[in-house]
Scaffold this motif. Structure first.
Motif, PDB file in Angstrom:
ATOM      1  N   VAL A  81       0.837  -1.203   0.000  1.00  0.00           N
ATOM      2  CA  VAL A  81       0.000   0.000   0.000  1.00  0.00           C
ATOM      3  C   VAL A  81       0.872   1.252   0.000  1.00  0.00           C
ATOM      4  O   VAL A  81       0.602   2.224  -0.722  1.00  0.00           O
ATOM      5  CB  VAL A  81      -0.954  -0.006   1.208  1.00  0.00           C
ATOM      6  CG1 VAL A  81      -1.647   1.341   1.363  1.00  0.00           C
ATOM      7  CG2 VAL A  81      -1.988  -1.122   1.069  1.00  0.00           C
ATOM      8  N   ALA A  82       1.940   1.235   0.804  1.00  0.00           N
ATOM      9  CA  ALA A  82       2.822   2.400   0.891  1.00  0.00           C
ATOM     10  C   ALA A  82       3.462   2.716  -0.458  1.00  0.00           C
ATOM     11  O   ALA A  82       3.468   3.865  -0.905  1.00  0.00           O
ATOM     12  CB  ALA A  82       3.891   2.160   1.954  1.00  0.00           C
ATOM     13  N   VAL A  83       3.988   1.696  -1.119  1.00  0.00           N
ATOM     14  CA  VAL A  83       4.654   1.929  -2.404  1.00  0.00           C
ATOM     15  C   VAL A  83       3.638   2.325  -3.476  1.00  0.00           C
ATOM     16  O   VAL A  83       3.874   3.234  -4.279  1.00  0.00           O
ATOM     17  CB  VAL A  83       5.447   0.681  -2.844  1.00  0.00           C
ATOM     18  CG1 VAL A  83       5.995   0.853  -4.257  1.00  0.00           C
ATOM     19  CG2 VAL A  83       6.594   0.415  -1.868  1.00  0.00           C
ATOM     20  N   ALA A  84       2.485   1.675  -3.485  1.00  0.00           N
ATOM     21  CA  ALA A  84       1.474   1.970  -4.506  1.00  0.00           C
ATOM     22  C   ALA A  84       0.902   3.379  -4.374  1.00  0.00           C
ATOM     23  O   ALA A  84       0.478   3.973  -5.368  1.00  0.00           O
ATOM     24  CB  ALA A  84       0.350   0.942  -4.431  1.00  0.00           C
ATOM     25  N   THR A  85       0.888   3.918  -3.153  1.00  0.00           N
ATOM     26  CA  THR A  85       0.318   5.250  -2.932  1.00  0.00           C
ATOM     27  C   THR A  85       1.385   6.327  -2.773  1.00  0.00           C
ATOM     28  O   THR A  85       1.063   7.514  -2.793  1.00  0.00           O
ATOM     29  CB  THR A  85      -0.562   5.246  -1.671  1.00  0.00           C
ATOM     30  OG1 THR A  85       0.238   4.890  -0.525  1.00  0.00           O
ATOM     31  CG2 THR A  85      -1.712   4.266  -1.811  1.00  0.00           C
ATOM     32  N   GLY A  86       2.632   5.894  -2.596  1.00  0.00           N
ATOM     33  CA  GLY A  86       3.685   6.868  -2.337  1.00  0.00           C
ATOM     34  C   GLY A  86       3.645   7.400  -0.921  1.00  0.00           C
ATOM     35  O   GLY A  86       4.252   8.434  -0.611  1.00  0.00           O
ATOM     36  N   GLY A  87       2.940   6.697  -0.044  1.00  0.00           N
ATOM     37  CA  GLY A  87       2.850   7.120   1.351  1.00  0.00           C
ATOM     38  C   GLY A  87       3.985   6.540   2.161  1.00  0.00           C
ATOM     39  O   GLY A  87       4.764   5.715   1.661  1.00  0.00           O
ATOM     40  N   PRO A  88       4.103   6.899   3.424  1.00  0.00           N
ATOM     41  CA  PRO A  88       5.199   6.363   4.238  1.00  0.00           C
ATOM     42  C   PRO A  88       5.015   4.875   4.522  1.00  0.00           C
ATOM     43  O   PRO A  88       3.898   4.410   4.731  1.00  0.00           O
ATOM     44  CB  PRO A  88       5.123   7.182   5.531  1.00  0.00           C
ATOM     45  CG  PRO A  88       3.701   7.647   5.607  1.00  0.00           C
ATOM     46  CD  PRO A  88       3.261   7.847   4.187  1.00  0.00           C
ATOM     47  N   ALA A  89       6.115   4.140   4.500  1.00  0.00           N
ATOM     48  CA  ALA A  89       6.110   2.729   4.874  1.00  0.00           C
ATOM     49  C   ALA A  89       6.514   2.626   6.336  1.00  0.00           C
ATOM     50  O   ALA A  89       7.296   3.440   6.834  1.00  0.00           O
ATOM     51  CB  ALA A  89       7.080   1.942   3.997  1.00  0.00           C
ATOM     52  N   LEU A  90       5.980   1.622   7.033  1.00  0.00           N
ATOM     53  CA  LEU A  90       6.290   1.397   8.443  1.00  0.00           C
ATOM     54  C   LEU A  90       6.050   2.647   9.281  1.00  0.00           C
ATOM     55  O   LEU A  90       6.717   2.891  10.276  1.00  0.00           O
ATOM     56  CB  LEU A  90       7.743   0.930   8.602  1.00  0.00           C
ATOM     57  CG  LEU A  90       8.091  -0.398   7.906  1.00  0.00           C
ATOM     58  CD1 LEU A  90       9.580  -0.671   8.010  1.00  0.00           C
ATOM     59  CD2 LEU A  90       7.292  -1.546   8.512  1.00  0.00           C
ATOM     60  N   GLY A  91       5.105   3.458   8.849  1.00  0.00           N
ATOM     61  CA  GLY A  91       4.712   4.621   9.633  1.00  0.00           C
ATOM     62  C   GLY A  91       5.499   5.882   9.370  1.00  0.00           C
ATOM     63  O   GLY A  91       4.964   6.982   9.493  1.00  0.00           O
ATOM     64  N   ASN A  92       6.788   5.754   8.999  1.00  0.00           N
ATOM     65  CA  ASN A  92       7.595   6.961   8.896  1.00  0.00           C
ATOM     66  C   ASN A  92       8.722   6.895   7.867  1.00  0.00           C
ATOM     67  O   ASN A  92       9.606   7.749   7.867  1.00  0.00           O
ATOM     68  CB  ASN A  92       8.199   7.298  10.273  1.00  0.00           C
ATOM     69  CG  ASN A  92       8.905   6.102  10.894  1.00  0.00           C
ATOM     70  OD1 ASN A  92       9.505   5.290  10.188  1.00  0.00           O
ATOM     71  ND2 ASN A  92       8.824   5.984  12.216  1.00  0.00           N
TER      72      ASN A  92
END
Length: 346
Positions: A81-92
């Motif tokens: 999800v983090a990579v697909a959305t460009g959001g932070p992975a593992l929270g930070n």
């Protein structure tokens, strides 16, 4: 080894190149090996490594291993999800956005939907770049080609996750050793990752028997770990969960993780040693606050189930920082001035 002095012209042609200098009338023989010397290598301008999840996942083949029901699939889905959305992975951990193929081979659409909703917590994010499949042929029966087709057809392909490896592992040949079988089984995924510069993450299991080195617990022979570029071990112990990471292109790291049951998300808390030390410090303060009388390191060690040596070292630091005071020989209490902040969980 081929004996060039006795080799036939045909045999020699298979291992060397022959060029004819017409003007000089000489024949130059150039070996096929050793064409790149150190000077030429140093002069090359090579692309820098573009991290997928900095510090943890790089382009190449990664293994995520852990015991059953430790949260490997939640960890993998969170990374996807983090990579697909460009959001932070593992929270930070900041990551660059790219498309992800998640082979959820032990799940179904209902469970995947439920987990996605739990992770997203009603956040409105674009997930067009996250693709799922719940079935895939074995790697030697069309699976490797199918995965490559997706990568080739997806312009911004960045990561493929295989959960779990056993489902697509090629059949073992009776003529192979265990090492040969394990190494060969991962080669299609390793080659794909190297040729396309994406990350291929394979979810795998650890064996029941413990080991001093967590990376020695990966199920199978050293052929598994030998084929991979990066190994990540998700380990739950008495002091919490630790993610161990070791790889060719990353520094070895031990990160304390915290799992949020409500969101199904893993978050990095920091270096495991520092986090555990902080947790132990808080536990000592709580035990001294609850105690009716001063306590010795041995009593604290037994009460908290922490090695005696750890308690003694930490008490010395806490004594120096003013968090605790000594009462009598080898007995400790909270500092009378109340410098130590105590949080007692109900």
């Amino acid at each position: 080894m081929l004996d060039f002095a006795q080799a036939s012209p045909t045999e020699t042609a298979e291992v060397i190149e022959t060029t004819v200098d017409a003007e000089a009338g000489t024949v130059q023989v150039r070996p096929k090996l050793g064409r790149l010397n150190a000077t030429a290598l140093l002069a090359k301008r090579l692309p820098t490594i573009e991290h997928i999840v900095p510090g943890y996942i790089q382009p190449g083949l990664s293994i995520v291993a852990g015991k059953p029901k430790t949260g490997k699939s939640w960890l993998s889905l969170g990374l996807a999800v983090a990579v697909a959305t460009g959001g932070p992975a593992l929270g930070n951990v900041p990551v660059k956005q790219g498309s992800v193929l998640y082979l959820a081979l032990e799940d179904n659409e209902r469970r995947l939907q439920q987990r996605l909703r739990q992770i997203l917590q009603e956040q409105e994010v674009a997930l067009d770049g996250l693709y799922f499949e719940t079935e895939c042929p074995r790697l030697d029966a069309g699976g490797a080609e199918a995965i490559r087709e997706w990568v080739d057809a997806t312009e911004d392909a960045r990561m493929v996750i295989v959960d779990v490896f056993t489902k697509i592992r090629p059949e073992r040949s009776s003529s192979e050793t265990g090492y040969e079988s394990d190494y060969r089984a991962l080669m299609p995924l390793k080659q794909l990752a190297d040729e396309t510069s994406i990350a291929v993450v394979v979810v795998h299991h650890t064996r029941k028997m413990a080991a001093e080195d967590p990376f020695e617990t990966v199920s199978g022979t050293n052929g598994i770990t030998g084929a991979a570029d990066t190994i990540l071990i998700l380990d739950r112990g008495g002091q919490g969960t630790t993610l161990y990471a070791r790889g060719r292109d990353i520094e070895e790291i031990e990160t304390a993780l915290l799992f949020d049951k409500q969101s199904g998300a893993w978050s990095a808390q920091g270096p495991a040693a520092e986090v555990r030390r902080s947790d132990e410090r808080q536990a000592i303060l709580a035990a001294l606050a609850e105690g009716a009388s001063p306590m010795s390191p041995t009593e604290l060690s037994i009460k908290l189930d922490v090695p005696n040596a750890n308690v003694r070292q930490l008490l010395q630091r806490m004594l120096s920082s003013g968090e605790v005071s000594k009462r009598g020989r080898g007995l400790y209490v909270l500092n009378e001035e109340g410098d130590g902040e105590v949080v007692i969980e109900e």
